[in-house]
Design an enzyme around this catalytic site. Sequence first.
Site, PDB file in Angstrom:
ATOM      1  N   GLU A 137       0.791  -1.223   0.000  1.00  0.00           N
ATOM      2  CA  GLU A 137       0.000   0.000   0.000  1.00  0.00           C
ATOM      3  C   GLU A 137       0.825   1.275   0.000  1.00  0.00           C
ATOM      4  O   GLU A 137       0.480   2.267   0.676  1.00  0.00           O
ATOM      5  CB  GLU A 137      -0.918  -0.006   1.226  1.00  0.00           C
ATOM      6  N   HIS A 148      -8.436  -3.853  -0.664  1.00  0.00           N
ATOM      7  CA  HIS A 148      -7.603  -3.971   0.532  1.00  0.00           C
ATOM      8  C   HIS A 148      -6.498  -2.915   0.539  1.00  0.00           C
ATOM      9  O   HIS A 148      -6.332  -2.180   1.517  1.00  0.00           O
ATOM     10  CB  HIS A 148      -6.997  -5.374   0.599  1.00  0.00           C
ATOM     11  N   GLU A 149      -5.746  -2.843  -0.556  1.00  0.00           N
ATOM     12  CA  GLU A 149      -4.618  -1.897  -0.584  1.00  0.00           C
ATOM     13  C   GLU A 149      -5.107  -0.458  -0.526  1.00  0.00           C
ATOM     14  O   GLU A 149      -4.472   0.404   0.096  1.00  0.00           O
ATOM     15  CB  GLU A 149      -3.759  -2.136  -1.826  1.00  0.00           C
ATOM     16  N   HIS A 203      -5.922   0.705   2.946  1.00  0.00           N
ATOM     17  CA  HIS A 203      -4.737   1.085   3.714  1.00  0.00           C
ATOM     18  C   HIS A 203      -4.450   2.589   3.637  1.00  0.00           C
ATOM     19  O   HIS A 203      -3.712   3.120   4.471  1.00  0.00           O
ATOM     20  CB  HIS A 203      -3.513   0.326   3.222  1.00  0.00           C
ATOM     21  N   GLU A 218      -3.756  -4.007   9.726  1.00  0.00           N
ATOM     22  CA  GLU A 218      -4.371  -5.025   8.873  1.00  0.00           C
ATOM     23  C   GLU A 218      -5.793  -5.418   9.278  1.00  0.00           C
ATOM     24  O   GLU A 218      -6.618  -5.704   8.420  1.00  0.00           O
ATOM     25  CB  GLU A 218      -3.474  -6.264   8.810  1.00  0.00           C
ATOM     26  N   ASP A 237       8.105 -10.024  10.887  1.00  0.00           N
ATOM     27  CA  ASP A 237       7.339 -10.888   9.982  1.00  0.00           C
ATOM     28  C   ASP A 237       6.603 -11.999  10.738  1.00  0.00           C
ATOM     29  O   ASP A 237       5.600 -12.526  10.251  1.00  0.00           O
ATOM     30  CB  ASP A 237       8.257 -11.521   8.932  1.00  0.00           C
ATOM     31  N   TYR A 247      -4.818 -10.020  10.561  1.00  0.00           N
ATOM     32  CA  TYR A 247      -5.746  -9.636   9.502  1.00  0.00           C
ATOM     33  C   TYR A 247      -7.189  -9.994   9.859  1.00  0.00           C
ATOM     34  O   TYR A 247      -8.079  -9.132   9.872  1.00  0.00           O
ATOM     35  CB  TYR A 247      -5.373 -10.337   8.198  1.00  0.00           C
TER      36      TYR A 247
END
Length: 637
Positions: free
Chosen positions: A302, A326-327, A330, A349, A407, A415
Amino acid sequence: MKLRSLFAPALLCCTLAACGGPKQEQNTSAPQTSTVLISDEAQDLHSYARPQEARVRHVSLDLTVDFDRKIMEGTAALDLDVAKDAKQVVLDDKGLVVSQVTDKEGRQLPFAIGKADPILGAPLTVQLGGTQHIVVHYASAPGAAALQWLSPAQTAGKTSPYLFSQGQATLNRTWIPTQDSPGIRQTWDATITVPEELKAVMSAEMLTPDGEESDGGRIFRFKEDKPVAPYLIAIAVGDLAFKKIGPRTGVWTEPSMLEKSAAEFANLETFVSTAESLYGPYRWGRYDLLVLPPSFPFGGMENPRLTFVTPTVLAGDKSLVSLIAHELAHSWSGNLVTNATWNDFWLNEGFTVYFENRIMEAMEGKERAAMLADLGWSDMQTAATDAGGWGAPDSRLHLDLKGRDPDDGMTDIAYEKGAVFLRTIEQAVGRERWDAYLRSYFDRFAFQPQTSAGLLADMRAHLFKGDKALEDKIGLDAWVYQPGLPKNAVHVTSSAFVQVDAAAKAFAGGGSASAIPNQAWSTQQYQRFLNTLPRTLPAPKLAELDIAWKLSSSGNSEIRFAWLMLAIGNRYPPAAASADQFLTSMGRRKFVDPLFKALQAQGPWGMPLAKSIYTKARPGYHSVTATTVDKTLGWNP
């Protein structure tokens, strides 16, 4: 938990209700200079920065892209806010080759690079000598983890090299010397010199669309005057072309992919206006897409003004464009209001998955949105299993990632559990009240970092307004800070899946593929069907399905992935060639890592195949994907 501003009045006071009560509404027409939040939750364990002493306010890059040496070389000039009596600034560095640091007059400033950590990199400490402006002269290393250098053969056009960056979560410190923390928002500009025949694009306003001629190639200039989290600074360089879609939208990609990409995203302007109708104005100017080569590790990233997108969403029928919802979402949740640290990744998220679903509901109806939410529920359950079950610490929304790679927190707990939490609140307070709150939330915290504690304090002040019974009914703190899935979790189910589940049961029980009423199925229905089938099907049943629906050669990446997970789970040898082709033709981590995990789980049947495929595929993967799969397979490069 009380939060305070570091450099008042130079920086705004923090805006959380915990800072002394609800703040007054502010003019949101222009970005505010963001504060650095100081609390237990806002201490970023993934950065060496000490913003209470000195923080980066603006970054000015002047870099040359060198494809031969696979480096970016030049300077980063940093404007700082410095506390009284502070003597130094600490930046984040991971493998940078720093030759000198000066002030803006060119005077040398002492600097030191500390001991390196494999996750964090090393602290770059500069003695300020009274200045608030430093210039770091440096080059990125050839193996900088944020940057992927592609040969012409790895591109669609096959004639020119290509470079792109991926900064989230902490990779931008491998090519930009700054304070690489999402809570330290920075404005920035860039002057980028590239080979004459190539074009540079960045996640900022492009000041020179055609570039400027120079002896060293072609120069492109960019400016982002709104403070962003450093991981959102992004670049791509290659043989790039642009096609306008709407007044403020368009698509960049390689020329041979331009028409196909523009057709797939023809509704881009409608996406933006639909999002605005829900939660307020889009504040970033343009919203363009860059369709990248297939090695891009994510579905989308994003980056402000220029979302980076994988070509695996180019299904030809717009069936996978929910990724764009979704992007785009953001642009509010993540870019406008950003998690202050990676422990609160869910603030980016979870909100975005919820917002994405609302965009899709507005554009394609409640049933399509329900299918997406129902699939998300299943993904959440799988993520909980992978985390060790709903009692495991990593099933919480607010995580403890101390000593771990950020990560590790980028799972479907953040999410999907995050989105379910917000749907649960919506059901409890009513959609009208909830939407009004969310719109005001994005206004109050525009261009600022946020923590879980800050969000809950704001909810109590502006949404619940003293209604303790309603707060207790929802269980705010348990949702955020405790493992598990609360019993009041709202599970949105799809009526369209009832028929699909019945078809899967009949097929698994011996029914024929030709009897399945799939003529009008959506991608989501195919996903549900394939994901529901047991991992005990005999080879003839799998062959029947593959022949009837041409699954092994499907151009829809989501369907192809679901099929391969089913085939591998059933140890179906004819799918090996499809898995090989799929895994060597793209590097999207969402598909790549689960497929290698599935092969690994099949022991002597799957592990030799996994090793054979990965040996070929790994050189073409971005470091984000390769690092993950290396851990999965125990690979020692």
